[in-house]
Design a protein around this motif. Sequence first.
Motif, mmCIF file in Angstrom:
data_model
loop_
_atom_site.group_PDB
_atom_site.id
_atom_site.type_symbol
_atom_site.label_atom_id
_atom_site.label_comp_id
_atom_site.label_asym_id
_atom_site.label_seq_id
_atom_site.Cartn_x
_atom_site.Cartn_y
_atom_site.Cartn_z
ATOM 1 N N GLU A 1 35.943 42.425 -47.261
ATOM 2 C CA GLU A 1 37.301 41.880 -47.247
ATOM 3 C C GLU A 1 37.438 41.025 -46.028
ATOM 4 O O GLU A 1 38.372 41.099 -45.295
ATOM 5 C CB GLU A 1 38.223 42.769 -47.451
ATOM 6 N N GLU B 1 38.050 37.718 -44.964
ATOM 7 C CA GLU B 1 38.694 36.622 -45.486
ATOM 8 C C GLU B 1 38.272 35.505 -45.023
ATOM 9 O O GLU B 1 38.304 34.505 -45.420
ATOM 10 C CB GLU B 1 40.070 36.874 -45.166
ATOM 11 N N ARG C 1 41.022 38.134 -54.673
ATOM 12 C CA ARG C 1 41.275 38.477 -53.344
ATOM 13 C C ARG C 1 41.721 37.239 -52.642
ATOM 14 O O ARG C 1 42.457 37.407 -51.687
ATOM 15 C CB ARG C 1 39.900 38.908 -52.676
#
Length: 172
Positions: free
Chosen positions: A56, A58, A90
Amino acid sequence: MGKALIKQTLSIIAASIFFNTALADNEKEQTHEYWEDKILLCGHDLLSAKLIIVNESEQEYRLAKLLLARASECETNGEVEFYSALLGVRRKKISYGSAEFINLLSKSAEQGNPFALAQLYRASTEDPISTIQKPDYYKDKFDQERSRRTDGGYPDFTRTLEITRKMFGLAK
């Protein structure tokens, strides 16, 4: 390893791969070694993209998208499509359960990807209208793929459902 170090390492690796690929693409003669190198680079791109997505990160999602696009040049057993769906969710570029989401998972499932099959099974139980097939179809296809692959590398269905639940951040 800290996120900053992972980010720096992935950036350096990506830059070197882009440079080396550009040089290789300019070669007039594409030898057997060239194709072996291309497959190796595609595998590396896919692995790097998966690491970014699963962790994750980003800030690195854009890089993951580029790596997935380049990895799609090789056969990836549906992993590019599956991780593209996960990345889209996501990044909030694809809605969970949308037609685009189901389409990516279906392309992945056609290639026998266990995570796509498990996620389509889940989607078909959550919203039967969203998928083309009923839940039993995806479960049966999963079981067929698992029995076809004798190397033992195909995961257990229950475990795969749990992994995809966590990947997509779904409640139990």
